[in-house]
Design an enzyme around this catalytic site. Structure first.
Site, PDB file in Angstrom:
ATOM      1  N   HIS A 141      -9.031   3.656  20.005  1.00 25.69           N
ATOM      2  CA  HIS A 141      -8.210   4.661  20.693  1.00 25.69           C
ATOM      3  C   HIS A 141      -8.736   4.992  22.101  1.00 25.69           C
ATOM      4  O   HIS A 141      -8.000   4.975  23.073  1.00 25.69           O
ATOM      5  CB  HIS A 141      -8.142   5.960  19.889  1.00 25.69           C
ATOM      6  CG  HIS A 141      -7.663   5.777  18.469  1.00 25.69           C
ATOM      7  ND1 HIS A 141      -6.771   4.808  18.106  1.00 25.69           N
ATOM      8  CD2 HIS A 141      -7.959   6.457  17.328  1.00 25.69           C
ATOM      9  CE1 HIS A 141      -6.530   4.899  16.811  1.00 25.69           C
ATOM     10  NE2 HIS A 141      -7.252   5.885  16.308  1.00 25.69           N
ATOM     11  N   ARG A 163      -9.939  13.609  31.669  1.00 29.21           N
ATOM     12  CA  ARG A 163     -10.195  14.438  32.854  1.00 29.21           C
ATOM     13  C   ARG A 163     -10.601  13.540  34.005  1.00 29.21           C
ATOM     14  O   ARG A 163     -11.636  12.876  33.937  1.00 29.21           O
ATOM     15  CB  ARG A 163     -11.352  15.406  32.589  1.00 29.21           C
ATOM     16  CG  ARG A 163     -11.008  16.447  31.612  1.00 29.21           C
ATOM     17  CD  ARG A 163     -12.135  17.447  31.381  1.00 29.21           C
ATOM     18  NE  ARG A 163     -11.575  18.545  30.636  1.00 29.21           N
ATOM     19  CZ  ARG A 163     -11.061  19.634  31.181  1.00 29.21           C
ATOM     20  NH1 ARG A 163     -11.121  19.834  32.477  1.00 29.21           N
ATOM     21  NH2 ARG A 163     -10.502  20.555  30.426  1.00 29.21           N
ATOM     22  N   ASP A 170      -2.010   7.010   1.561  1.00 27.78           N
ATOM     23  CA  ASP A 170      -1.894   8.143   2.460  1.00 27.78           C
ATOM     24  C   ASP A 170      -1.147   7.805   3.758  1.00 27.78           C
ATOM     25  O   ASP A 170      -0.292   8.564   4.224  1.00 27.78           O
ATOM     26  CB  ASP A 170      -3.341   8.563   2.779  1.00 27.78           C
ATOM     27  CG  ASP A 170      -3.398   9.904   3.407  1.00 27.78           C
ATOM     28  OD1 ASP A 170      -2.787  10.827   2.840  1.00 27.78           O
ATOM     29  OD2 ASP A 170      -4.036  10.028   4.466  1.00 27.78           O
ATOM     30  N   LEU A 171      -1.452   6.658   4.331  1.00 28.07           N
ATOM     31  CA  LEU A 171      -0.821   6.274   5.599  1.00 28.07           C
ATOM     32  C   LEU A 171       0.693   6.141   5.422  1.00 28.07           C
ATOM     33  O   LEU A 171       1.481   6.672   6.216  1.00 28.07           O
ATOM     34  CB  LEU A 171      -1.413   4.932   6.089  1.00 28.07           C
ATOM     35  CG  LEU A 171      -0.703   4.293   7.277  1.00 28.07           C
ATOM     36  CD1 LEU A 171      -0.883   5.136   8.532  1.00 28.07           C
ATOM     37  CD2 LEU A 171      -1.235   2.879   7.534  1.00 28.07           C
ATOM     38  N   GLY A 212       0.872  -1.182   0.000  1.00 28.96           N
ATOM     39  CA  GLY A 212       0.000   0.000   0.000  1.00 28.96           C
ATOM     40  C   GLY A 212       0.907   1.229   0.000  1.00 28.96           C
ATOM     41  O   GLY A 212       0.624   2.248   0.625  1.00 28.96           O
ATOM     42  N   TYR A 262      -2.542   5.397  18.834  1.00 29.81           N
ATOM     43  CA  TYR A 262      -2.616   6.204  20.047  1.00 29.81           C
ATOM     44  C   TYR A 262      -1.717   5.645  21.150  1.00 29.81           C
ATOM     45  O   TYR A 262      -1.231   6.381  21.991  1.00 29.81           O
ATOM     46  CB  TYR A 262      -4.069   6.348  20.525  1.00 29.81           C
ATOM     47  CG  TYR A 262      -4.686   7.578  19.918  1.00 29.81           C
ATOM     48  CD1 TYR A 262      -4.777   7.701  18.534  1.00 29.81           C
ATOM     49  CD2 TYR A 262      -5.111   8.646  20.695  1.00 29.81           C
ATOM     50  CE1 TYR A 262      -5.286   8.850  17.957  1.00 29.81           C
ATOM     51  CE2 TYR A 262      -5.617   9.797  20.120  1.00 29.81           C
ATOM     52  CZ  TYR A 262      -5.697   9.894  18.752  1.00 29.81           C
ATOM     53  OH  TYR A 262      -6.182  11.032  18.180  1.00 29.81           O
ATOM     54  N   LYS A 270       1.570   7.333  21.267  1.00 24.26           N
ATOM     55  CA  LYS A 270       1.669   8.778  21.579  1.00 24.26           C
ATOM     56  C   LYS A 270       2.348   8.965  22.929  1.00 24.26           C
ATOM     57  O   LYS A 270       2.133   8.187  23.861  1.00 24.26           O
ATOM     58  CB  LYS A 270       0.279   9.419  21.568  1.00 24.26           C
ATOM     59  CG  LYS A 270      -0.304   9.456  20.154  1.00 24.26           C
ATOM     60  CD  LYS A 270      -1.506  10.341  20.047  1.00 24.26           C
ATOM     61  CE  LYS A 270      -2.116  10.214  18.661  1.00 24.26           C
ATOM     62  NZ  LYS A 270      -1.877  11.345  17.789  1.00 24.26           N
TER      63      LYS A 270
HETATM   64  C1  BG6 Z   1      -7.384   7.461  13.001  1.00 26.51           C
HETATM   65  C2  BG6 Z   1      -8.830   7.655  12.650  1.00 26.51           C
HETATM   66  O1  BG6 Z   1      -7.194   6.250  13.654  1.00 26.51           O
HETATM   67  O2  BG6 Z   1      -6.961   8.515  13.840  1.00 26.51           O
HETATM   68  C3  BG6 Z   1      -9.058   8.997  11.988  1.00 26.51           C
HETATM   69  O3  BG6 Z   1      -9.203   6.617  11.761  1.00 26.51           O
HETATM   70  C4  BG6 Z   1      -8.478  10.105  12.860  1.00 26.51           C
HETATM   71  O4  BG6 Z   1     -10.422   9.218  11.754  1.00 26.51           O
HETATM   72  C5  BG6 Z   1      -7.043   9.789  13.235  1.00 26.51           C
HETATM   73  O5  BG6 Z   1      -8.541  11.305  12.140  1.00 26.51           O
HETATM   74  C6  BG6 Z   1      -6.508  10.801  14.228  1.00 26.51           C
HETATM   75  O6  BG6 Z   1      -5.158  10.543  14.495  1.00 26.51           O
HETATM   76  P1  BG6 Z   1      -4.257  11.660  15.156  1.00 26.51           P
HETATM   77  O7  BG6 Z   1      -2.985  10.953  15.446  1.00 26.51           O
HETATM   78  O8  BG6 Z   1      -4.146  12.760  14.174  1.00 26.51           O
HETATM   79  O9  BG6 Z   1      -4.979  12.096  16.385  1.00 26.51           O
END
Ligand code: BG6
Length: 479
Positions: free
Chosen positions: A244, A350, A15-16, A11, A184, A187
């Site tokens: 997430h 929060r 985009d990814l 792929g 996430y 992060k």
């Molecule tokens: C993706 C979702 O997992 O996370 C998207 O499919 C969302 O809809 C994106 O926009 C947000 O990621 P980040 O890292 O920009 O908060």
């Protein structure tokens, strides 16, 4: 990490790969985390030459880790290790071509470890995995050289389809070889959750139903779905909540793991997820953004987007209250909210503490009497502007006893000089190292789907209409 490494991005024109994977790989390269002999193989249907592909990769590379002077040099060294092979995803022949190209680049000598990143729509996962297996490109066993696969959600649409996907993928890649990404978890602030909770003494004693009144996890984006055509098929619950937000909740609510390894951490996450009763439609509010005018310009509503049917009922906003039936959290609501096209982009947790029992100041007689309006609150901001704040009540300087809430603030930008890496850098490095703590294990995925499958089915079979909210507003009323 001495063994050669081949990173295969399936792929490669998408985009990814463009926005996240190549910059993250370059970031790792620039910091010296890739082995001496590594190569990136892009595979996709688009017609690129190797050179054309390198130009495409170069578009998003940045010099965050390399001083400006040497950056150009590092970029060109990196690009020299990028190769492109064109082919159809389900075709074993195309994968044989890819395999051939890989062997030529890898050369003789020590066999390379191979990482397959499936940066493709989930509908192509199985055909691609089978083609990889069919072409003999997947090394069995756990030793070196290894073959590993990385996939991104959505992993199915509900419990049954997710279980089917897991079962079928396992015919090619074992669970140990499979890395399910939830970006996430990469992060910085999310990775800090366990440190915050378990490397400090002060939080854990109050981290329970005796002291905490509620936990809210909020996720807002200020954009619509734009070109994300897949969204209409999934909706916000599958896109963001089931993964997430639930992962954030699990890290906030889990028990301390016996040890800091991927098994123990994931065992505790699964445990807490299994203690959450499934949601029904009565537990959620769903919304969908509508068109609006801004500065004389018309902004399109969700059903006016190109990739969306006029009568779509797909939610772009959802709010739900989850309960955790265990000794630590019984009675504490975990409110989660996620929405696209809202007033701002923010993700934060929060934690609201209870009011002080028998509060001396509210009960005192003048001149000590004071009304205290705010309870303590801890806010963990994942993005933007990573921060942790703790709201405490203070005496306002001056005569008399006036009280006010103010924040103790830890802003990452001010507190740390180090750059905050992109989530994908950490996650990819973990895949190379075989470290699985930040990836979703199959039983965790199953537990996550069990919470959301009933409500998703109910919303769909009853064709529940989401409440409209204007693009750029704060979302629908959630009570
Ligand atoms: C993706 C979702 O997992 O996370 C998207 O499919 C969302 O809809 C994106 O926009 C947000 O990621 P980040 O890292 O920009 O908060």
């Amino acid at each position: 990490m001495d063994r050669p490494l081949s990173i295969v991005v399936i792929g490669a024109s998408g985009d990814l790969a463009h926005r996240k994977l190549y910059p993250a790989l370059f970031g790792l390269y620039a910091q010296g985390y890739l082995p001496e002999r590594f190569a990136v193989f892009g595979f996709a249907r688009s017609a690129y030459t190797h050179e054309g592909f390198r130009e495409h990769v170069a578009e998003r590379l940045t010099c965050r880790y390399t001083p400006q002077e040497s950056c150009g040099q590092r970029v060109s060294e990196f690009l020299q290790r990028c190769w492109y092979i064109r082919g159809e995803y389900g075709s074993s022949d195309a994968f044989l071509d890819l395999y051939q190209a890989m062997k030529e680049v890898e050369g003789a000598g020590e066999a390379a470890n191979r990482l397959y990143y499936l940066a493709i729509p989930p509908s192509l996962f199985l055909a691609t995995a089978h083609a990889l297996g069919g072409a003999g490109m997947v090394q069995c066993g756990l030793g070196e050289p290894w073959s590993r696969v990385v996939l991104e959600k959505p992993f199915g649409r509900d419990s049954a389809s997710s279980a089917r996907l897991t079962r079928e993928m396992a015919k090619v890649f074992t669970e140990a070889q499979t890395y399910r990404i939830d970006h996430y978890l990469g992060k910085e602030v999310i990775q800090n959750m366990l440190v915050l909770r378990f490397a400090n003494l002060v939080f854990e004693p109050v981290w329970n139903r005796n002291y905490i009144a509620s936990v809210a996890i909020e996720w807002k984006e200020d954009m619509g779905i734009e070109k994300r055509g897949y969204f209409d098929d999934y909706g916000i619950i599958r896109d963001v909540m089931q993964n997430h937000l639930l992962q954030i909740l699990a890290l906030a609510a889990m028990e301390p793991p016996g040890r800091l390894d991927s098994k123990h951490i994931r065992d505790e996450k699964v445990q807490v997820l299994r203690n959450i009763p499934p949601l029904t439609a009565a537990d959620v509010v769903v919304g969908q953004y509508t068109g609006t005018e801004r500065n004389g310009r018309r902004i399109r509503g969700y059903t006016e987007e190109d990739a969306v049917a006029d009568d779509s009922l797909t939610p772009t906003f959802a709010a739900a209250t989850l309960r955790i039936r265990n000794r630590r959290w019984d009675g504490v609501p975990f409110r989660i909210r996620a929405g696209k096209a809202l007033d701002e982009r923010v993700n934060e947790i929060r934690v609201r503490f209870k009011d002080v029992p028998g509060n001396l100041f509210t009960q005192a007689a003048p001149p000590f009497a004071a009304s205290v309006t705010a309870a303590n609150e801890m806010v963990i901001r994942v993005q933007p502007d990573e921060a942790i704040t703790l709201r405490i009540v203070n005496k306002v300087p001056g005569v008399g006893m006036q009280l006010a809430a103010r924040d103790l603030d830890l802003e990452y930008k001010a507190a740390f000089s180090e750059p905050i890496p992109d989530a994908y850098e950490d996650l990819l490095l973990d895949v190379f190292r075989g470290e699985k703590g930040l990836f979703i294990r199959s039983d965790e995925l199953e537990a996550a789907w069990e919470i959301f499958t009933p409500v998703l089915h109910e919303l769909e079979t009853k064709r529940i209409k989401p409440a409209g909210y204007a693009f750029g507003s704060r979302g629908p009323e959630t009570g």
